[in-house]
Design an enzyme around this catalytic site. Structure first.
Site, PDB file in Angstrom:
ATOM      1  N   CYS A  51       0.887  -1.220  -0.040  1.00 49.92           N
ATOM      2  CA  CYS A  51       0.002  -0.028   0.095  1.00 49.92           C
ATOM      3  C   CYS A  51       0.968   1.348   0.129  1.00 49.92           C
ATOM      4  CB  CYS A  51      -0.682   0.027   0.985  1.00 49.92           C
ATOM      5  SG  CYS A  51      -2.164  -1.145   1.176  1.00 49.92           S
ATOM      6  N   HIS A 100      -1.377   5.841   2.167  1.00 47.10           N
ATOM      7  CA  HIS A 100      -1.656   4.813   3.163  1.00 47.10           C
ATOM      8  C   HIS A 100      -2.008   5.319   4.396  1.00 47.10           C
ATOM      9  CE1 HIS A 100      -0.579   1.318   4.958  1.00 47.10           C
ATOM     10  NE2 HIS A 100       0.530   1.415   5.524  1.00 47.10           N
TER      11      HIS A 100
END
Length: 474
Positions: A70, A124
């Site tokens: 991510c 993120h």
């Protein structure tokens, strides 16, 4: 002297109106792999709204992440800087201290006079970037609200599974964080706007845990679930570096030992179906807003996801399932960088990368791009989806890279070990051809696209697990 009257006439003519700056609706879907109807990755996937968007978009059949994780994927996409140039390789590295001077994608639009705002997971979760936005919901420091949890955890019965869990929720859809994101974005689309907007919509599902309202699971009865195709001896020809990423003794062993493979696939399919409905809310709001004729829409997934293929689960690997992503771009006629607009329902077979999204969007809007971008504008492919293109590079950890051409995947790990797969005959990447002398020339050709150097690892940023927050630089 004869030119003077003509020049005077030209000077008196009204100037041609400048092209109207297009809005951008920027939709991210976390952990969404190729199991969607436009990509045909799983026959039981139910994604009518993704199919709806694909009918008005160019779908990139072979789009790949910059990094199958991510944080590095999103940092790369949002700054346009590749992991091997930034040093952001994992989820524990705060990206902004490593790229203090980077102009993020929404900042580039803000500099051009756009309003930039959004809701949901774009960066993120523990590394938001407040300077990227004029407005964010629920706040610039907290990108999304928490989701409900089932009364019993883990719901899947696998001890100590943490977020690696799936099962039903007995809650109203409106309580889900993605429903709140969809509602906020839909409301913003319907508001009057006195300047162009860059509106981000970050959906969290199908990220773990796959806890969704019960009715979504009921659409995929467990007894009828089709499992991914898996070859028992698949990992026999994988080098140690690849085995370390696969970790078959961890997730896959636990899922199969507890008889949860079909339940897990059910949870993933249900989560994809759920987020597809949230997407439908946003697409309908765009259509009702009167803004659709002047709005570029892009939808992307940050990386792929394994559900047992190669005896691996999650992302965190350099194979097809972990690196392939959905990427759909819709530009209406009159877009400055593409006056003819995208072709409805077109598909491009060329390999592209999420790093290409930043230069593409600024190119479409006709605004200035920073000099630091590592990607390549996809506007030529939007004009001609069959145009010749270059391979796509994905990175996971310093020195580990995958090069994906239209026909092959070549992986070289930091220790020099290799994998090579011929996708013309081996779409599941079951046979590693790296040691086959007949493919030396192909390996050399693909290796030319490997980065010339790998930036040192950026420092890890300590994370407070009680709050899921990090101390961000002031």
């Amino acid at each position: 002297m004869r030119l003077l009257p003509a020049l005077l006439v030209l000077a008196l003519l009204p100037a041609a109106p400048a092209a109207k700056l297009p809005n951008v609706l920027f939709i991210a879907v976390d952990d969404l792999n190729d199991w969607i109807e436009p990509l045909g990755g799983h026959p039981q996937a139910r994604t009518p709204n993704l199919a709806r968007l694909a009918r008005r978009s160019l779908t990139f059949e072979r789009a790949y992440t910059a990094a199958p994780s991510c944080n590095p994927s999103r940092a790369a996409l949002m700054t346009g800087i590749a992991p091997y140039n930034s040093g952001i390789y994992n989820n524990r590295q705060a990206w902004r201290p490593a790229m203090r001077e980077a102009v993020t994608l929404p900042q580039a639009f803000m500099r051009a006079g756009y309003w930039a705002g959004g809701s949901g997971k774009i960066y993120h979760g523990v590394y938001p970037d407040p300077p990227s936005w004029h407005e964010y919901s629920p706040s610039k420091m907290h990108q999304r609200s928490p989701d409900p949890r089932p009364g019993t955890q883990p719901a899947n019965g696998i001890p100590e599974s943490g977020n690696f869990d799936w099962g039903p929720l007995d809650v109203d859809v409106a309580e889900m964080s993605d429903a709140k994101v969809a509602a906020w974005v839909a409301a913003k689309l319907k508001e009057p706007h006195d300047r162009p907007f860059f509106l981000a919509c970050g959906f969290f599902r199908p990220h773990l845990p796959w806890h969704v309202p019960r009715n979504y699971l009921s659409r995929f009865p467990v007894d009828g679930i089709l499992l991914p195709r898996v070859f028992d001896g698949d990992l026999a020809d994988i080098p140690g570096a690849g085995l370390k990423m696969a970790r078959p003794e961890r997730d896959h062993a636990r899922v199969t030992a507890h008889g949860q493979w079909k339940n897990a696939v059910q949870g993933y399919l249900a989560s994809v179906n759920f987020v597809d409905e949230m997407l439908g809310t946003v697409l309908s709001a765009l259509e009702e807003s009167g803004q659709a004729g002047n709005t570029v829409v892009v939808l992307w997934g940050d990386h792929g996801w394994h559900l047992g293929e190669k005896h691996h689960w999650r992302k965190f690997a350099l194979w097809e399932e972990a690196t392939r992503v959905p990427l759909l771009i819709s530009a209406p006629p009159g877009t400055p960088g593409l006056p003819e607009g995208t072709r409805d329902g077109a598909v491009s077979p060329r390999p592209v990368n999420l790093l290409d999204l930043y230069p593409t969007l600024v190119d479409l809007a006709g605004i200035e791009a920073p000099d630091s971008l590592d990607g390549r504008s996809l506007v030529p492919l939007l004009r001609d989806p069959e145009r010749r293109w270059q391979p796509s590079v994905s990175t996971y950890g310093r020195g580990n890279h995958s090069v994906r051409s239209e026909d092959f995947r070549y992986i070289r790990y930091a220790d020099g070990t290799e994998e090579l797969y011929d996708h013309r005959v081996d779409p599941m990447e079951w046979t590693n051809l790296a040691a086959d002398g007949n493919y030396k020339a192909e390996k050399r050709k693909l290796a030319r696209w490997l980065p010339g150097a790998d930036a040192p690892d950026a420092p890890n940023q300590p994370q407070d697990r009680r709050t899921n927050e990090v101390a961000l630089p002031q």
